[in-house]
Each structure stands twice: as C-alpha cells, then as structure tokens.
Design a protein around this motif. Structure first.
Motif, PDB file in Angstrom:
ATOM      1  N   SER A  85       0.843  -1.192   0.000  1.00 57.94           N
ATOM      2  CA  SER A  85       0.000   0.000   0.000  1.00 57.94           C
ATOM      3  C   SER A  85       0.884   1.250   0.000  1.00 57.94           C
ATOM      4  O   SER A  85       1.924   1.281   0.644  1.00 57.94           O
ATOM      5  N   ILE A  86       0.447   2.270  -0.724  1.00 54.58           N
ATOM      6  CA  ILE A  86       1.191   3.528  -0.791  1.00 54.58           C
ATOM      7  C   ILE A  86       0.347   4.613  -0.142  1.00 54.58           C
ATOM      8  O   ILE A  86      -0.816   4.803  -0.506  1.00 54.58           O
TER       9      ILE A  86
ATOM     10  N   LEU B  56      -0.787   8.157   0.216  1.00 55.49           N
ATOM     11  CA  LEU B  56      -0.798   9.359  -0.616  1.00 55.49           C
ATOM     12  C   LEU B  56      -1.273  10.590   0.152  1.00 55.49           C
ATOM     13  O   LEU B  56      -1.476  11.655  -0.436  1.00 55.49           O
TER      14      LEU B  56
ATOM     15  N   ALA C 259       1.020  13.480  -0.403  1.00 56.73           N
ATOM     16  CA  ALA C 259       1.554  13.579  -1.766  1.00 56.73           C
ATOM     17  C   ALA C 259       1.477  15.017  -2.271  1.00 56.73           C
ATOM     18  O   ALA C 259       0.547  15.754  -1.970  1.00 56.73           O
TER      19      ALA C 259
ATOM     20  N   TRP D  13       0.805  16.934  -5.418  1.00 60.45           N
ATOM     21  CA  TRP D  13       0.180  16.709  -6.709  1.00 60.45           C
ATOM     22  C   TRP D  13       0.508  17.836  -7.667  1.00 60.45           C
ATOM     23  O   TRP D  13       0.499  19.001  -7.296  1.00 60.45           O
TER      24      TRP D  13
ATOM     25  N   VAL E 256       7.182   4.336  -8.778  1.00 57.77           N
ATOM     26  CA  VAL E 256       5.768   4.368  -9.145  1.00 57.77           C
ATOM     27  C   VAL E 256       5.328   5.799  -9.391  1.00 57.77           C
ATOM     28  O   VAL E 256       5.999   6.749  -8.955  1.00 57.77           O
TER      29      VAL E 256
ATOM     30  N   PRO F 117       1.737   7.876  -8.954  1.00 54.07           N
ATOM     31  CA  PRO F 117       0.305   8.015  -8.699  1.00 54.07           C
ATOM     32  C   PRO F 117      -0.301   9.053  -9.647  1.00 54.07           C
ATOM     33  O   PRO F 117       0.310  10.084  -9.931  1.00 54.07           O
TER      34      PRO F 117
ATOM     35  N   ARG G 234      -4.210  10.979 -10.620  1.00 47.85           N
ATOM     36  CA  ARG G 234      -5.606  11.163 -10.217  1.00 47.85           C
ATOM     37  C   ARG G 234      -6.285  12.189 -11.113  1.00 47.85           C
ATOM     38  O   ARG G 234      -5.623  12.955 -11.829  1.00 47.85           O
TER      39      ARG G 234
ATOM     40  N   ALA H  62      -6.881   7.328  -6.660  1.00 48.75           N
ATOM     41  CA  ALA H  62      -5.715   7.544  -7.512  1.00 48.75           C
ATOM     42  C   ALA H  62      -5.291   6.188  -8.064  1.00 48.75           C
ATOM     43  O   ALA H  62      -5.442   5.163  -7.394  1.00 48.75           O
TER      44      ALA H  62
ATOM     45  N   VAL I 108      -2.071   3.993  -9.377  1.00 48.06           N
ATOM     46  CA  VAL I 108      -0.617   3.998  -9.174  1.00 48.06           C
ATOM     47  C   VAL I 108      -0.005   3.067 -10.215  1.00 48.06           C
ATOM     48  O   VAL I 108      -0.272   1.872 -10.237  1.00 48.06           O
TER      49      VAL I 108
ATOM     50  N   TRP J 226       4.401   4.242 -16.991  1.00 48.70           N
ATOM     51  CA  TRP J 226       3.905   5.607 -17.223  1.00 48.70           C
ATOM     52  C   TRP J 226       4.756   6.318 -18.269  1.00 48.70           C
ATOM     53  O   TRP J 226       4.225   6.975 -19.160  1.00 48.70           O
TER      54      TRP J 226
END
Length: 69
Positions: A3-4, A6, A9, A11, A33, A35, A37, A46, A48, A54
């Motif tokens: 689990s991350i 956030l 975070a 953004w 990674v 994330p 959103r 979000a 990930v 990506w």
C-alpha cells in the motif's frame, strides 16, 4: 501488493492541461511508481502505475500512437 500512503503527496497538474476540466495530476515524488488522479476529484481514487509503464504511455501519447481525442 504494498500500500502507498498518498496523504502527503505533492500533486502536480500537467502544464498541457487546459481549462476544460479534462486534467490529470501526478505525484512525482515516489520511487518506482507514479500516482495519477483526476484533478476534478482530488478526494477520489488515484491509480498507481509503475514508473516505467507511465513513461512508456507518455512516450506513446507524444508519438501520436493513440490518435487524437
């Protein structure tokens, strides 16, 4: 799967985002990674992605591999 968290975070909205509301935000400060959103729903979920996936997606968009929207 790990689990991350956030909650703290930072953004960032794409500099290519217009005012039409079709924007995504990324949180670039995570190792390995990325994330992503919906900027219209900052309290929503979000996604990930692995950072390599990506980067490949962005390169494909820039190369026109997905056509125009």
């Amino acid at each position: 799967m790990t689990s991350i968290n956030l909650a703290d975070a930072r953004w960032v909205k794409s500099r290519h985002s217009g005012n039409g509301g079709n924007c995504v935000e990324i949180a670039p400060d995570f190792v390995g990674v990325l994330p992503v959103r919906d900027s219209k729903d900052p309290e929503g979920p979000a996604l990930v992605f692995p950072a390599d996936a990506w980067r490949s997606f962005v390169a494909g968009v820039q190369a026109g591999e997905f056509g125009t929207v």
